[in-house]
Design a protein around this motif. Sequence first.
Motif, PDB file in Angstrom:
ATOM      1  N   ALA A 193       9.915  -2.063   5.129  1.00 33.79           N
ATOM      2  CA  ALA A 193       9.528  -2.083   3.714  1.00 33.79           C
ATOM      3  C   ALA A 193       8.435  -1.069   3.406  1.00 33.79           C
ATOM      4  CB  ALA A 193       9.082  -3.484   3.312  1.00 33.79           C
ATOM      5  N   CYS A 194       7.607  -0.755   4.382  1.00 35.56           N
ATOM      6  CA  CYS A 194       6.558   0.251   4.165  1.00 35.56           C
ATOM      7  C   CYS A 194       7.154   1.629   3.879  1.00 35.56           C
ATOM      8  CB  CYS A 194       5.633   0.334   5.376  1.00 35.56           C
ATOM      9  SG  CYS A 194       4.441  -1.015   5.485  1.00 35.56           S
ATOM     10  N   ALA A 195       8.415   1.831   4.235  1.00 35.19           N
ATOM     11  CA  ALA A 195       9.066   3.126   4.013  1.00 35.19           C
ATOM     12  C   ALA A 195       9.861   3.169   2.717  1.00 35.19           C
ATOM     13  CB  ALA A 195      10.002   3.444   5.187  1.00 35.19           C
ATOM     14  N   PHE A 196       9.947   2.054   1.973  1.00 38.57           N
ATOM     15  CA  PHE A 196      10.762   2.021   0.771  1.00 38.57           C
ATOM     16  C   PHE A 196      10.105   2.808  -0.362  1.00 38.57           C
ATOM     17  CE2 PHE A 196      12.851  -2.398   1.710  1.00 38.57           C
ATOM     18  CZ  PHE A 196      13.469  -1.850   2.812  1.00 38.57           C
ATOM     19  N   GLY A 197      10.936   3.440  -1.171  1.00 36.85           N
ATOM     20  CA  GLY A 197      10.438   4.151  -2.348  1.00 36.85           C
ATOM     21  C   GLY A 197      11.151   5.459  -2.597  1.00 36.85           C
ATOM     22  N   GLY A 198      11.822   5.969  -1.597  1.00 38.80           N
ATOM     23  CA  GLY A 198      12.585   7.206  -1.742  1.00 38.80           C
ATOM     24  C   GLY A 198      13.771   7.164  -0.805  1.00 38.80           C
ATOM     25  N   GLY A 199      14.148   8.328  -0.262  1.00 38.00           N
ATOM     26  CA  GLY A 199      15.134   8.338   0.798  1.00 38.00           C
ATOM     27  C   GLY A 199      14.589   7.601   2.010  1.00 38.00           C
ATOM     28  N   TYR A 200      15.487   7.198   2.900  1.00 40.92           N
ATOM     29  CA  TYR A 200      15.104   6.284   3.974  1.00 40.92           C
ATOM     30  C   TYR A 200      15.936   6.610   5.206  1.00 40.92           C
ATOM     31  CZ  TYR A 200      14.877   1.568   6.211  1.00 40.92           C
ATOM     32  OH  TYR A 200      14.718   0.514   7.061  1.00 40.92           O
ATOM     33  N   GLU A 218       4.626   5.283  18.028  1.00 40.82           N
ATOM     34  CA  GLU A 218       3.723   4.354  17.356  1.00 40.82           C
ATOM     35  C   GLU A 218       2.956   5.114  16.288  1.00 40.82           C
ATOM     36  OE1 GLU A 218       1.190   2.357  20.087  1.00 40.82           O
ATOM     37  OE2 GLU A 218       2.835   1.510  21.286  1.00 40.82           O
ATOM     38  N   TYR A 219       2.883   4.537  15.118  1.00 41.11           N
ATOM     39  CA  TYR A 219       2.114   5.141  14.040  1.00 41.11           C
ATOM     40  C   TYR A 219       1.703   4.034  13.068  1.00 41.11           C
ATOM     41  CZ  TYR A 219       6.565   4.888  11.461  1.00 41.11           C
ATOM     42  OH  TYR A 219       7.717   4.452  10.875  1.00 41.11           O
ATOM     43  N   GLU A 220       0.750   4.322  12.221  1.00 41.19           N
ATOM     44  CA  GLU A 220       0.275   3.330  11.265  1.00 41.19           C
ATOM     45  C   GLU A 220       1.242   3.286  10.087  1.00 41.19           C
ATOM     46  OE1 GLU A 220      -0.704   0.570   9.656  1.00 41.19           O
ATOM     47  OE2 GLU A 220      -2.333   0.855  11.114  1.00 41.19           O
ATOM     48  N   GLU A 221       2.107   2.272  10.082  1.00 39.34           N
ATOM     49  CA  GLU A 221       3.168   2.198   9.074  1.00 39.34           C
ATOM     50  C   GLU A 221       2.632   2.138   7.651  1.00 39.34           C
ATOM     51  OE1 GLU A 221       4.671  -1.137  11.006  1.00 39.34           O
ATOM     52  OE2 GLU A 221       2.893  -2.313  10.512  1.00 39.34           O
ATOM     53  N   GLU A 222       1.438   1.573   7.472  1.00 40.77           N
ATOM     54  CA  GLU A 222       0.890   1.439   6.122  1.00 40.77           C
ATOM     55  C   GLU A 222       0.522   2.786   5.518  1.00 40.77           C
ATOM     56  OE1 GLU A 222      -2.168  -1.373   6.975  1.00 40.77           O
ATOM     57  OE2 GLU A 222      -0.785  -3.079   6.971  1.00 40.77           O
ATOM     58  N   CYS A 223       0.328   3.789   6.369  1.00 40.08           N
ATOM     59  CA  CYS A 223       0.071   5.139   5.852  1.00 40.08           C
ATOM     60  C   CYS A 223       1.308   5.724   5.182  1.00 40.08           C
ATOM     61  CB  CYS A 223      -0.402   6.055   6.980  1.00 40.08           C
ATOM     62  SG  CYS A 223      -2.041   5.622   7.626  1.00 40.08           S
ATOM     63  N   ILE A 224       2.494   5.234   5.562  1.00 36.09           N
ATOM     64  CA  ILE A 224       3.713   5.736   4.932  1.00 36.09           C
ATOM     65  C   ILE A 224       3.755   5.327   3.459  1.00 36.09           C
ATOM     66  CG2 ILE A 224       6.228   5.802   5.079  1.00 36.09           C
ATOM     67  CD1 ILE A 224       4.700   7.036   7.475  1.00 36.09           C
ATOM     68  N   THR A 225       3.173   4.174   3.123  1.00 36.93           N
ATOM     69  CA  THR A 225       3.114   3.798   1.709  1.00 36.93           C
ATOM     70  C   THR A 225       2.284   4.796   0.921  1.00 36.93           C
ATOM     71  OG1 THR A 225       1.163   2.359   1.962  1.00 36.93           O
ATOM     72  CG2 THR A 225       3.334   1.352   2.337  1.00 36.93           C
ATOM     73  N   PHE A 226       1.249   5.375   1.535  1.00 34.44           N
ATOM     74  CA  PHE A 226       0.447   6.403   0.855  1.00 34.44           C
ATOM     75  C   PHE A 226       1.274   7.671   0.654  1.00 34.44           C
ATOM     76  CE2 PHE A 226      -3.339   4.477   3.326  1.00 34.44           C
ATOM     77  CZ  PHE A 226      -3.414   3.416   2.431  1.00 34.44           C
ATOM     78  N   GLU A 227       2.018   8.056   1.692  1.00 32.74           N
ATOM     79  CA  GLU A 227       2.872   9.237   1.545  1.00 32.74           C
ATOM     80  C   GLU A 227       3.782   9.086   0.331  1.00 32.74           C
ATOM     81  OE1 GLU A 227       5.167  10.055   4.994  1.00 32.74           O
ATOM     82  OE2 GLU A 227       3.462  10.076   6.378  1.00 32.74           O
ATOM     83  N   ASN A 228       4.448   7.932   0.235  1.00 36.21           N
ATOM     84  CA  ASN A 228       5.374   7.726  -0.873  1.00 36.21           C
ATOM     85  C   ASN A 228       4.666   7.698  -2.219  1.00 36.21           C
ATOM     86  OD1 ASN A 228       7.703   7.635   0.690  1.00 36.21           O
ATOM     87  ND2 ASN A 228       7.615   5.428   0.984  1.00 36.21           N
ATOM     88  N   MET A 229       3.464   7.137  -2.273  1.00 33.15           N
ATOM     89  CA  MET A 229       2.720   7.065  -3.534  1.00 33.15           C
ATOM     90  C   MET A 229       2.270   8.437  -4.005  1.00 33.15           C
ATOM     91  SD  MET A 229       0.231   3.775  -2.917  1.00 33.15           S
ATOM     92  CE  MET A 229      -0.798   4.185  -4.318  1.00 33.15           C
ATOM     93  N   PHE A 230       1.668   9.209  -3.103  1.00 35.35           N
ATOM     94  CA  PHE A 230       0.935  10.395  -3.540  1.00 35.35           C
ATOM     95  C   PHE A 230       1.797  11.655  -3.566  1.00 35.35           C
ATOM     96  CE2 PHE A 230      -2.534   7.682  -1.612  1.00 35.35           C
ATOM     97  CZ  PHE A 230      -2.944   7.178  -2.833  1.00 35.35           C
ATOM     98  N   LEU A 231       2.739  11.785  -2.638  1.00 36.22           N
ATOM     99  CA  LEU A 231       3.686  12.899  -2.744  1.00 36.22           C
ATOM    100  C   LEU A 231       4.542  12.741  -3.993  1.00 36.22           C
ATOM    101  CD1 LEU A 231       5.041  15.435  -1.575  1.00 36.22           C
ATOM    102  CD2 LEU A 231       6.520  13.926  -0.237  1.00 36.22           C
ATOM    103  N   ASP A 232       4.842  11.493  -4.330  1.00 39.93           N
ATOM    104  CA  ASP A 232       5.724  11.186  -5.447  1.00 39.93           C
ATOM    105  C   ASP A 232       5.180  11.702  -6.785  1.00 39.93           C
ATOM    106  OD1 ASP A 232       8.238   9.383  -5.799  1.00 39.93           O
ATOM    107  OD2 ASP A 232       6.952   8.849  -7.489  1.00 39.93           O
TER     108      ASP A 232
END
Length: 683
Positions: free
Chosen positions: A541-548, A507-521
Amino acid sequence: MYSLELLKSMLQEKSAVKPFSFLYDGKPADLADIPCQMIREDDEHYKLVYDFIPSKVRIILDIIEYEYYPVIEYTPYLENAGNEPSGIISDFLALDIEAEDPLTFGEQKLKNNEYFISGRISVRYNLGSKASGVDFLPQRRGLFSRPGVNKLELECQGAWCSTDYLPFFGVDADTMNGVNIGIGWSGGWKFSVEKEAGALSMNGGKKSRIRGGMKRSHFRLLPGEKLMQPGILLHFRENTSIRNGQNEFRRFMIEHHAPRDSRGELLKPPICFCTWGGFESEHQIKLCQLIKENHLPYESLWMDAGWMGKDAPCPHFLEESEFKSDWPQRVGSWAINRYAHPDGLRPLSDAIRDAGMRFLVWFETQRISSLSGSPLLTEHPEWLLGDWQAMREGKNTNFLLNLGIPEAREYLTELVIGIMEKEGIDDYREDFNMDAWPFWCSGDTPDRVGVTEMKYVEGFHQFWTDIRKHFPDSFIDNCSSGGRRLNYKTASLSFPMCQSDYACYSEYEEECITFENMFLDDWLPLHGTLNWGEEDPYHAACAFGGGYGSKIWQYHGREPKPGHNYIMHRKLLKWAKLLRDARLCGDVYPLIDSPELDMTKWNAVQTHIPEKNEGFIQVFRRKQSPYTQEALSLDFDTLNPIAEYKVEYFSGRKTTMKGYEMTCFAVKLPTPRSFEIIHYKIK
């Protein structure tokens, strides 16, 4: 002000000012008048060779000055060309530059009234990866010409170079001018920015200084020895906004610091189906057949740990099983676990290719468990750094394979190549679940502090270079406990498919993954993340933006359910690919201000491809958001206001819109924890 012209002036043969510094036998090295020779390799690449002590100690800067980007990067090498050991070189700073900052009040540059103005610069940086919901969040610190608020010092606490902070920084004179800095070092680094303190009216407080290098160095150079120091990358932003500067930096990284295949084409982080290595071949082969029959467009099957070591069950660490998941103790033995894979990995790799996928396999080659039965523990103990007394006492301990020893590195290279070729493995995933810092320290002597680390880091980079040379059409997945070995040099050879181990939890906060993709990017455009699969579209969808990497059916207990929605499954993977591809050729614009600071806000990101006049908008109404509608303002410069655009929504709607209509339009999402993806393209 820090500028391209300033750095170029330092990189001249007769320049009295050098972009590096160090102590020699305890005193600041006098570098002003040392002899220097320039050796030109090609139009962009050259070397500066400084004879610090003629016929003995040389400093060599290996420099690339890019023609089409305002970027210079260099790597220093220290060489002893004499017959005797050198004196003690200490606190070597690969970057040490100083500049006079513009005087500002707010955003206005001032030339007069210096007495009333406080000198100021700003530093941008990001948190690193610690398997946490705050991984990669952006930070900003203003520095002023006053004691106590004039200095920022950062360093990684161990050997993982991107755990505490990413080794990327922005130093901004104002909103339109600054410099982005990268440290290329897979080891311990330190970085500081210091604003001169003092009254401006007394000619103080006008300058600042930027420094960076290894965390510790205090060593003699032995005769004939040549040692590498951290690489330095500087990208200058002149009359360019911070956002446009970051997009230029992204394009530079994709063009010059991203892996490419034998045809020169970019190796993309794939859309993966993830399995556990202890999950038996027969079950994985059935899943490959299911993927093929249902036309699920995965590009790779990514198999994690547990496939190696003794012939015994090795369940996933989250799996309910009567057996223990002992995969950490297996590391060091690269015999195939015949309980899970009785005929080796080749039958599985054949099934993977038959399903139209590549085979990505997990390795952890530089950690050797004392319980693994590795032949290195008895055949080559001289290659290992660690606590032998603990092993003799029967304790579970780890050893580090010292890649600074050429024979150890060559052995490992041949081992990995042999396994990949025999078992039909396409791509190499490297994990590293230990902090090498105490091991490096144990290998040093008092007059050779830092040398074990220097040789290891150079050997590690050479190991990856040799793997890529042998398999030019294969990629390296840079894991290292999830995104803990990220820097611009490893980016040239690899990308992280698991940018943070945060998504490894049940279990983890999926919405934090959108931050990972935004800011690491902003710094590393090639990256990927895990998720628990397409049964929950919002989660996916929260994981979309790079590799998956989808873990939907990763191990026993997560088998396909009756009535699974394969239509939605295919649709999600299709849009994941579209977004991944757009990010690798487009510019990125966050559309909501600081969503990480207020979880009741929506989150939205635009990716625009100017060469194609098309783009994507990802929109999330997050679970805590009470708002049913959000007005989005797209970057005006990305659209032609009078042109007509075809617009397609993930939810199924298709329409046309004028460019001026899209510069500010509303998106409605009636329920929390919902999303929309919008694709627009000029007609």
